[in-house]
Write a protein that holds these residues in place. Sequence first.
Motif, PDB file in Angstrom:
ATOM      1  N   ASP A  99       1.317   8.074   0.121  1.00  0.00           N
ATOM      2  CA  ASP A  99       2.397   7.281   0.713  1.00  0.00           C
ATOM      3  C   ASP A  99       2.082   6.873   2.146  1.00  0.00           C
ATOM      4  O   ASP A  99       2.637   5.900   2.660  1.00  0.00           O
ATOM      5  N   THR A 100       1.201   7.617   2.815  1.00  0.00           N
ATOM      6  CA  THR A 100       0.918   7.345   4.235  1.00  0.00           C
ATOM      7  C   THR A 100      -0.537   7.001   4.511  1.00  0.00           C
ATOM      8  O   THR A 100      -0.872   6.659   5.639  1.00  0.00           O
ATOM      9  N   ARG A 148       0.818  -1.215   0.000  1.00  0.00           N
ATOM     10  CA  ARG A 148       0.000   0.000   0.000  1.00  0.00           C
ATOM     11  C   ARG A 148       0.853   1.268   0.000  1.00  0.00           C
ATOM     12  O   ARG A 148       0.399   2.314  -0.466  1.00  0.00           O
ATOM     13  N   SER A 149       2.050   1.198   0.538  1.00  0.00           N
ATOM     14  CA  SER A 149       2.908   2.386   0.624  1.00  0.00           C
ATOM     15  C   SER A 149       3.535   2.749  -0.716  1.00  0.00           C
ATOM     16  O   SER A 149       4.160   3.810  -0.827  1.00  0.00           O
ATOM     17  N   TYR A 150       3.405   1.873  -1.738  1.00  0.00           N
ATOM     18  CA  TYR A 150       4.079   2.112  -3.006  1.00  0.00           C
ATOM     19  C   TYR A 150       3.101   2.227  -4.174  1.00  0.00           C
ATOM     20  O   TYR A 150       3.470   2.002  -5.319  1.00  0.00           O
TER      21      TYR A 150
END
Length: 816
Positions: free
Chosen positions: A101-102, A66-68
């Motif tokens: 990103d967060t 999910r962060s990418y």
Amino acid sequence: MSAGRLKTLVIRNFRSLRGEVVVPLDAQVVLVHGTNGMGKTSVLSALELALTGKIAHLAADGNGYRSYLTTLETGGGSIELTTTGPLREGARTVGGLDFSDTTFKPAPLLDDADAHFFAERCYLPQATLGKLLELYDDQGTGSTSPLTQFVKDLLGLDPLDALVDGLYPAFNVTRIRNLVPAYRRLESLRTALVQERDRTSQSIRTTEHSRDTRASALTVTLAELAMPNPITVGPATDIEALRMQLETERSEERVLADLGGVRSHITSLLERWRSLPSTDAGHDRAASERAEANAAEALRMWRAGVGKELGDLIATLRTQLSDIPEIDDEPEEARAFAARRAEAEATRAASLVKTSNAAAEKVKALNLTVQRATARIDELNNALASGAEDARSLATALAGVAPHVEGDICPVCDRNFADQDAGSLSAHIAAKIASLTSEVGRLQALSAERAEESTRLAVAQRDLLSATSGLIDAEELADLTVRASQMADAAQRLKQMAIIAEEGQRLTTEARSARDVVAAARRLDEVSTSLVPEIEQLVQSMTGTSASGFQTVDAALAEAERLVGERIRAAEAVLAARVRALSELDLYATDSARIEMLNNELEAIKTRLVIVESAIAEVDTDREHAKKVSNAADRVRAGIVKKVFNTSLNKLWRDLFVRLAPSEQFVPQFQLPSQEGGKVEAVLETLHRSGKASGSPGAMLSQGNLNTAALTLFLALHLSVPSRFPWLVLDDPVQSMDDVHIAQFAALLRTLAKGLGRQLIVAVHERALFDYLTLELSPSFPGDSLIAVEITRNFDGDAVATPASFAHHEDHLIAA
């Protein structure tokens, strides 16, 4: 337009798709083309996220992916998917996702059950295609593999599995205990009740023995009280009546209180008597009074004579230094303290005067520095203002003209500099520039000097402000000067009066001592007069004899104290016996009540034990019934599995595989179960066209046909169950296929779309295959439709989706 068809997919800054990409999906067939790295797989992943809220093959390893999801150097993105209508009444028509990103905020179109069905049955990602056989065939726990789970769904075995699995613990009591904690607690309760029954019976026997022992001890204690009627304690004794009798006759406490007061009185009289002097000092009282008068007169004469100057000086200092003590009590201590305080005050005042004078000198010097620095800064400012800008500007202008000089002709005025007979024009200009540059250097030196003077001025002004704060105004300075002189003089005078103060100290001490002696003599007369009658009365009342009948007063008081002690010990013994009897009576009553309570508890325990044993017997009966039901369900499940594996699923897979690979001799299929019962485990094998069973598909098929087997297995699984929604999504399904396989695959896709009503979304990376599928799957009847989407990038690096829509058009041409 069919209800529940995917309509539009809007993607913003997702993975390799920078910017906003709008992909239309409202067609029976949607083909997506893009070269490697253009983002066609990202389009299908975005579709999966909008439908299910996750990427299934990545989520298997956790949520780190999910962060990418966000395209690099963008603040975040989103995905939005719309459909032409709800799949069922009350269902949603919009799904999407906001991410960065967060953050990760999904709002999927499907619920959890539908999302799982879509990921397993309707979407074949490129990452899963090559591993499908391994995923469905080579699982360590075959009964829980995804393939086995699907077979259970297909055959409707979940209710039977749930029944068999749910009744499995009935075959072993240990499993019953693990599954049903209440049964373990029931067994534990039976064990606990048996143990509690035995403990309660033992407690009854122990308490009965304790009660009998206390009854014997209580009978002995009552005999010590010398009661009118002897009492033997037993089960028939009225405990409350006996307690009331013991409580009523408690006179010992009052007697002990009275005797305690008498003993304290005797002790007090004895101490007071022994504190008196052994001889009568009455004949010295007159001498003591005369000595007191003489000492007081001598002290008065000192205070009126030589001590008056000391007293006046200390009184004067007290008006300015209030912590100095008066001279009356300790003249020498008052003088010494006053001398120290005066000397300290003189030192303090002199220090303040000195500090103020030093500050004044510093202020004077700093004012001179400020004046000089200010004057120098003004001079430097005038020098700098006169020629800085002109010299710099002219030097710059000449430097700009110099490159344009050719020979001696001036490029500004067109005159010939040779007429001046002063050398060449270029040399003249260079000399002039050097002169101006030198002037600029001098001005820069002046500017640096001005900066130094400005710094010096700022430091002097800051120090001047600090020094000014230490100045004292003239009036206060004069007061401090006078005060320092006065205090120094007072300190000197006080030191000189040390002998006078010591004399006054001696006289004060003698007067105080004489006064104390007179007071003690008067107090002794008063105590002697009142103490003798009081002693006589006490000795007479306690011993029956006058105090004069004893050799000494001490002996009379000692005898009275002895008699009181004996009476106190006798009363204490009776009181202790009564208290012990009451305590033993309470313990006896407690034991009797406990025996009655334990008997009631024992009856209750026996009743509960009968109920628990009956419940355990019922559980054993139910276990036998459960075993019979479980065996019957296992037989039914085995029959269904054997029947279906022989017919439906294997037949459908075989038809699809043979259609795409007609020349392959080995056909994959599910291995038939060999045993009647047990857990369902799906295992794959190949069958030669002669009918002979062979090895697994991975061992018998080529890479191309292995891919075909994986693809057709997925399609067979998709078609084997009732469809929950009309979507089929394939990501680059053609791997290592020849032209025959591709033609057969296109025909199969046409059947799925136009015959079975599936909305197909297929992504390919080969341009020729994309064009071929566009032709083969083009609309062939009214209402049929196709959208071909090209994924490219523009010059700015943003992804661009270029759709082309195809609809059915009737061909009115008639062949000749």
